[in-house]
Scaffold this motif. Structure first.
Motif, PDB file in Angstrom:
ATOM      1  N   UNK A  59     -17.967  21.229  -0.571  1.00 21.18           N
ATOM      2  CA  UNK A  59     -17.519  19.827  -0.478  1.00 21.18           C
ATOM      3  C   UNK A  59     -16.859  19.592   0.872  1.00 21.18           C
ATOM      4  N   UNK A  60     -16.209  18.403   1.030  1.00 20.97           N
ATOM      5  CA  UNK A  60     -15.430  18.076   2.227  1.00 20.97           C
ATOM      6  C   UNK A  60     -14.007  18.581   1.997  1.00 20.97           C
ATOM      7  N   UNK A  61     -13.450  19.297   2.984  1.00 22.16           N
ATOM      8  CA  UNK A  61     -12.113  19.863   2.821  1.00 22.16           C
ATOM      9  C   UNK A  61     -11.224  19.469   4.001  1.00 22.16           C
ATOM     10  N   UNK A  62      -9.914  19.475   3.730  1.00 22.16           N
ATOM     11  CA  UNK A  62      -8.912  19.344   4.807  1.00 22.16           C
ATOM     12  C   UNK A  62      -8.825  20.716   5.458  1.00 22.16           C
ATOM     13  N   UNK A  63      -9.264  20.830   6.712  1.00 23.60           N
ATOM     14  CA  UNK A  63      -9.513  22.139   7.311  1.00 23.60           C
ATOM     15  C   UNK A  63      -8.422  22.600   8.283  1.00 23.60           C
ATOM     16  N   UNK A  64      -7.710  21.639   8.931  1.00 22.82           N
ATOM     17  CA  UNK A  64      -6.679  22.030   9.898  1.00 22.82           C
ATOM     18  C   UNK A  64      -5.705  20.852  10.064  1.00 22.82           C
ATOM     19  N   UNK A  65      -4.412  21.175  10.196  1.00 21.82           N
ATOM     20  CA  UNK A  65      -3.388  20.124  10.291  1.00 21.82           C
ATOM     21  C   UNK A  65      -2.413  20.489  11.419  1.00 21.82           C
ATOM     22  N   UNK A  66      -2.249  19.546  12.360  1.00 23.74           N
ATOM     23  CA  UNK A  66      -1.217  19.718  13.404  1.00 23.74           C
ATOM     24  C   UNK A  66      -0.065  18.781  13.047  1.00 23.74           C
ATOM     25  N   UNK A 107       2.208  27.262  10.306  1.00 24.57           N
ATOM     26  CA  UNK A 107       2.368  26.360  11.450  1.00 24.57           C
ATOM     27  C   UNK A 107       3.789  26.447  11.981  1.00 24.57           C
ATOM     28  N   UNK A 108       3.992  26.012  13.225  1.00 21.50           N
ATOM     29  CA  UNK A 108       5.322  26.125  13.851  1.00 21.50           C
ATOM     30  C   UNK A 108       5.639  24.863  14.630  1.00 21.50           C
ATOM     31  N   UNK A 109       6.838  24.294  14.331  1.00 21.93           N
ATOM     32  CA  UNK A 109       7.261  23.115  15.082  1.00 21.93           C
ATOM     33  C   UNK A 109       8.076  23.498  16.316  1.00 21.93           C
ATOM     34  N   UNK A 110       8.324  24.793  16.530  1.00 23.71           N
ATOM     35  CA  UNK A 110       9.003  25.210  17.757  1.00 23.71           C
ATOM     36  C   UNK A 110       7.987  25.566  18.844  1.00 23.71           C
ATOM     37  N   UNK A 169       3.388  12.463   9.693  1.00 20.28           N
ATOM     38  CA  UNK A 169       3.547  13.509   8.684  1.00 20.28           C
ATOM     39  C   UNK A 169       4.978  14.036   8.756  1.00 20.28           C
ATOM     40  N   UNK A 170       5.593  14.231   7.592  1.00 20.89           N
ATOM     41  CA  UNK A 170       6.963  14.728   7.555  1.00 20.89           C
ATOM     42  C   UNK A 170       6.980  16.222   7.917  1.00 20.89           C
ATOM     43  N   UNK A 171       7.891  16.628   8.786  1.00 21.95           N
ATOM     44  CA  UNK A 171       7.981  18.050   9.162  1.00 21.95           C
ATOM     45  C   UNK A 171       8.479  18.918   8.010  1.00 21.95           C
ATOM     46  N   UNK A 199       3.039  19.104  13.430  1.00 22.33           N
ATOM     47  CA  UNK A 199       4.188  19.150  14.337  1.00 22.33           C
ATOM     48  C   UNK A 199       3.889  18.522  15.701  1.00 22.33           C
ATOM     49  N   UNK A 200       2.686  17.990  15.915  1.00 19.98           N
ATOM     50  CA  UNK A 200       2.317  17.458  17.224  1.00 19.98           C
ATOM     51  C   UNK A 200       1.728  18.553  18.096  1.00 19.98           C
ATOM     52  N   UNK A 201       1.611  18.283  19.381  1.00 15.81           N
ATOM     53  CA  UNK A 201       0.951  19.231  20.286  1.00 15.81           C
ATOM     54  C   UNK A 201       1.905  19.891  21.272  1.00 15.81           C
ATOM     55  N   UNK A 202       3.042  19.278  21.571  1.00 15.64           N
ATOM     56  CA  UNK A 202       4.005  19.874  22.512  1.00 15.64           C
ATOM     57  C   UNK A 202       5.338  19.161  22.349  1.00 15.64           C
ATOM     58  N   UNK A 203       6.353  19.662  23.055  1.00 20.59           N
ATOM     59  CA  UNK A 203       7.686  19.062  22.966  1.00 20.59           C
ATOM     60  C   UNK A 203       7.672  17.625  23.448  1.00 20.59           C
ATOM     61  N   UNK A 204       6.865  17.351  24.472  1.00 13.17           N
ATOM     62  CA  UNK A 204       6.791  15.979  24.996  1.00 13.17           C
ATOM     63  C   UNK A 204       5.820  15.119  24.217  1.00 13.17           C
TER      64      UNK A 204
END
Length: 897
Positions: A732-739, A844-847, A815-817, A741-746
């Motif tokens: 089926x269709x799946x949720x495969x990857x989630x970012x 995943x890591x938000x740091x 998305x809530x951290x 926390x964003x991509x960088x501090x900025x």
């Protein structure tokens, strides 16, 4: 209406015009002592009353001003003529305002012409009405006469008030830039760009049509970026930027308000703000806020005529003249100047001599004492060097230099005028003045000498200070004193390689420094004393053994004023020289060894020694180390799962013989190593694989323990092995990857989600919904689709989240951290995929901004072990700043490799 009424109305109108000009006359800055105005035998006496009231034919008129004193003690008479009528104005005690009085006479002449014009128009109007009807009195009313007169009579401007208060046309506000400070008494450099012409009076079309012309006298093309033109009260603030350039020997036109101030000639720049007709100034500053030029109206402009609208032009000697043509010479060579002669019946005249403006000459070097070969101080071995920063030669006739000692209250002579008479200092050149007893070859010799704690000034023929320098404990200086020069040294003005000129900030402390003497040549700042470098080093491992390679690192060594070029090592009697900051060495025997390092910089200076003692241990037993203490496997029913590596390392001495014993806590035979035993040499490694066979295992969790031991030694390591078997799920269709926390501090708001089509066919996503339990985000798919075995990328807010990969859908909502529960529902309301991270994201890591990846797209997303953080090895895509992100959008997850 009777003709007498018409005439009476005309007389009233004439009287009103005359009253306006007489009132303006009263407001002029005169203090009439006694005057007589005569016209056709009629005489008006003007006498002073109460300081600022003037009596004219018995009427009091306000004057508000002062008339200047007598010129050379003589009374002056002015004769003029108005429409053929002789008018004599006798003024006692006329001074600098004689020109103002002449303007008043011209105003009276203008009134006379307008009176004749009005009389002519009335004569024309009267007959016209008589022809139009049979009775002039019945058909030519007062209203009609007033209307006709208003149509025909030219407007009489209130001359002085309009020109003093010029209406400003609003402009769009410019970007605020700090205006350069104006220092009272500062002399301009006038060696690059000057103010060449000023139309402070406007032109014949409008008093608002003012303009300013600049001229490049530097001999080369210049950028005006950072330059400023300001007036006295900063109502005019013209700031130049990188687009503004002025070619060598070219002119640059600044027009007020718009490009109509000078018709037919295009302005180089438009500015806002009006110039006053008196008590005004214009300043030209360069990009360093150095005053390049100044012209002042103190109280009046040095040249130009308001009435004729002749501009104020610059002469070659930097003084000013009135332009010969009306309207001046914008963007053209200045005229030969306008000369007016004052001829009157008395044969006398007034000659007004304007002060000459002199360019600036700098004091570039001062030397007060020397040293003989034996180090003895030589008194009167002093010189002063002058420098001409301008592009023109300067005649030094009338110039002179003075000095002041620390305890003196006044200046005394150093180089009097007679020494400089007939001398010349060429453009961009030097002029040397030395003591008569000195050994220096100079342009002139002086009988006076300089000592410590003196002040030296050079003055032009106007007795204006062109430059000043005070040293030591001098009491007179520019801002702050510079140092007393040591015997044999000079205090020299600093040279700027950026501007290719001497620094002149009107601060002796900042502008001068102690230097080696350079008479009649460019000053050179003393070479800074080379500072020795500092050597530092570290080594690893900290407890090395015999034969073990040791890394020595001296990269922490420093050199404040250069760079390190070479490293010298002493390893207890073994030497090494290298240009690299790191090297390696091993010891064949045990014991303590003194390690020494020194470094050399690029100027040849060598550091002090850096030392430490290192202890080399005897040969040790083999040491067993492993790479992983836990191995986790995921699989489906009846599936052979690929193995995982375990690295066995011998970090000690000698051979390491190892073996493996396996205890399976649940299930049997599902895990096995590819090797049961082996040998690892000193400081070497071996790799074994643990293989998984899930055949016959039901879905669930299985555990095993592998014990790796060193044979003959009490040294062992345990590896915990875990296996999770999942039930097979429908493709089926799946949720495969989630970012999440964003991509960088900025770019922490640059979140993204990836879907994967696990089926073998195209899927239409129209009407599907991906939503969080708390309602944010809530993504509705419209006209979207995903191909078989392909990825679908959702980027938050805009398409710059992943700058080099286009989004398939843009969504809003964060998305809530702390975690979310996400559901994927098709257009029929069926739940396609569910991942519950409401208690916190599995990985995943938000740091470090590392994405969360699905391990197996065919396993349920709610299983924590089915998610891993991106491993940092396999990555794809760039963030909004162009940096590689820690994730794999629209490509295979690193967790599946």
């Amino acid at each position: 209406m009777p003709k007498t009424l018409v005439v009476f109305g005309l007389i009233l109108l004439i009287f009103g015009i005359g009253f306006v000009f007489v009132k303006n006359l009263g407001h002029l800055p005169f203090n009439f002592l006694e005057a007589t105005v005569s016209r056709n035998e009629e005489t008006t006496d003007i006498t002073e009353t109460s300081g600022n009231l003037t009596e004219i034919n018995g009427s009091l008129i306000e004057t508000n001003g002062n008339i200047p004193a007598e010129i050379d003690g003589n009374n002056e008479d002015i004769m003029t003529e108005i429409n053929g009528n002789s008018v004599e104005i006798k003024v006692k005690g006329v001074g600098e305002e004689i020109k103002r009085l002449k303007n008043i006479v011209e105003e009276i002449d203008d009134i006379s012409e307008k009176i004749d014009l009005i009389s002519q128009k009335v004569s024309e109007l009267m007959p016209l009405k008589e022809v139009a009807g049979t009775s002039t009195e019945s058909e030519f009313s007062e209203v009609e006469l007033k209307m006709e007169l208003e149509k025909e009579i030219p407007e009489v401007p209130e001359k002085e008030e309009k020109e003093e208060i010029k209406e400003e046309i609003p402009k769009t506000p410019e970007v605020k830039i700090a205006a350069c400070p104006k220092t009272i008494g500062s002399l301009p450099n006038r060696n690059n760009v000057i103010i060449n012409e000023v139309a402070w009076m406007g032109n014949q079309d409008s008093v608002n049509n003012e303009w300013i012309e600049l001229k490049n006298i530097s001999g080369e093309d210049l950028s005006l970026a950072g330059w400023q033109v300001l007036n006295g009260d900063n109502k005019i603030t013209i700031f130049f930027d990188e687009k503004d350039k002025i070619l060598q020997n070219s002119l640059y036109l600044l027009e007020r308000t718009n490009d109509d101030a000078v018709l037919g000639i295009r302005a180089d720049k438009i500015y806002s703000g009006a110039l006053k007709n008196g008590e005004e100034a214009l300043y030209l500053f360069d990009e360093n806020c150095q005053l390049q030029d100044i012209v002042e109206a103190n109280p009046s402009w040095p040249a130009g005529e308001n009435d004729s609208k002749r501009t104020m032009e610059r002469k070659p000697d930097f003084s000013w003249q009135t332009s010969q043509p009306t309207g001046g010479t914008p963007k053209a060579e200045n005229s030969s100047g306008y000369i007016s002669f004052n001829n009157n019946n008395s044969g006398g005249g007034v000659i007004i001599t304007l002060p000459t403006f002199y360019p600036k000459i700098l004091i570039s070097e001062v030397h007060i004492s020397g040293l003989d070969p034996e180090g003895k101080v030589l008194e009167k071995e002093d010189f002063v060097e002058l420098y001409n920063p301008n592009n023109i030669d300067i005649d030094l006739t009338g110039w002179y230099l003075q000095r002041k000692t620390k305890n003196s209250g006044s200046f005394s002579s150093y180089a009097p005028q007679n020494l400089l008479s007939g001398k010349e200092i060429q453009a961009k050149s030097y002029f040397l003045i030395s003591n008569a007893s000195s050994s220096f070859l100079s342009d002139i010799k002086t009988a006076y000498s300089l000592t410590e704690d003196n002040t030296l000034v050079i003055k032009n023929p106007n007795k204006e200070v062109s430059d000043k320098v005070g040293w030591g404990e001098a009491q007179d200086f520019e801002t702050a004193t510079t140092s007393n020069p040591l015997p044999g040294n000079s205090i020299g003005r600093k040279w700027s390689s950026t501007t290719e000129g001497y620094i002149d900030t009107d601060n002796n402390f900042e502008d001068f420094e102690v230097q080696n003497p350079t008479p009649n040549s460019q000053n050179k700042s003393p070479e800074p004393e080379n500072k020795i470098p500092a050597a530092r080093f570290v080594f690893s491992p900290e407890t090395p053994e015999i034969g073990q390679e040791i890394i020595f690192d001296a990269s922490s060594s420093t050199d404040e004023d250069g760079e390190i070029s070479e490293y010298f090592w002493d390893f207890g009697g073994s030497y090494c020289s290298t240009t690299l900051s790191t090297t390696t060495f091993s010891f064949a025997t045990s014991g303590e060894f003194l390690i020494i390092v020194l470094v050399k910089d690029n100027f040849g200076s060598t550091s002090l020694l850096a030392t430490t003692t290192i202890t080399i241990k005897e040969l040790a037993l083999p040491i067993l180390e492993i790479s992983e203490e836990k191995l986790d496997f995921l699989g489906e029913e009846a599936e052979i799962i690929s193995g995982k590596e375990e690295i066995i390392t011998n970090s000690g001495q000698g051979e390491l013989n190892w073996g493996i014993s396996l205890a399976q806590n649940s299930g049997e035979g599902w895990v096995s190593p590819n090797f049961a035993s082996g040998t690892v040499l000193a400081f070497s490694s071996s790799t074994i694989d643990f293989l998984i066979d899930s055949a016959g295992l039901c879905p669930g969790n299985y555990q095993a323990t592998a014990t790796i031991f060193a044979q003959g030694f009490e040294d062992k390591k345990e590896v915990k092995i875990g296996l999770t078997i999942f039930e097979k799920t429908a493709k089926t269709i799946v949720i495969n990857e989630i970012s999440w926390m964003g991509t960088s501090a900025t770019n922490s708001n640059d979140e993204w989600i990836e879907l994967y089509n696990n089926t073998d066919s195209f899927v239409d996503l129209t009407g599907w919904v991906l939503s969080a339990k708390d309602g944010t985000p809530n993504i509705v798919f419209s006209t979207s689709s995903i191909f078989a075995k392909d990825y679908f990328l959702l980027e938050r807010t805009d398409d710059t989240t992943i700058s080099d990969i286009g989004a398939d859908l843009i969504y809003k909502g964060a998305l809530e951290n702390s975690g979310e529960e996400l559901k994927l529902i098709d257009n029929y309301g069926n739940l396609i995929d569910l991942i519950d991270f409401s208690l916190g994201w599995f990985v995943g890591s938000d740091s470090d901004y590392i994405s969360m990846e699905r391990v197996n797209s065919e396993f349920a997303g709610s299983i924590p072990n089915n998610w891993k953080s991106n491993n940092g090895v396999f990555r794809n895509g760039l963030d909004a700043d162009g940096n590689l992100i820690n994730g794999t959008p629209k490509s295979k997850n690193s967790a599946t490799f």
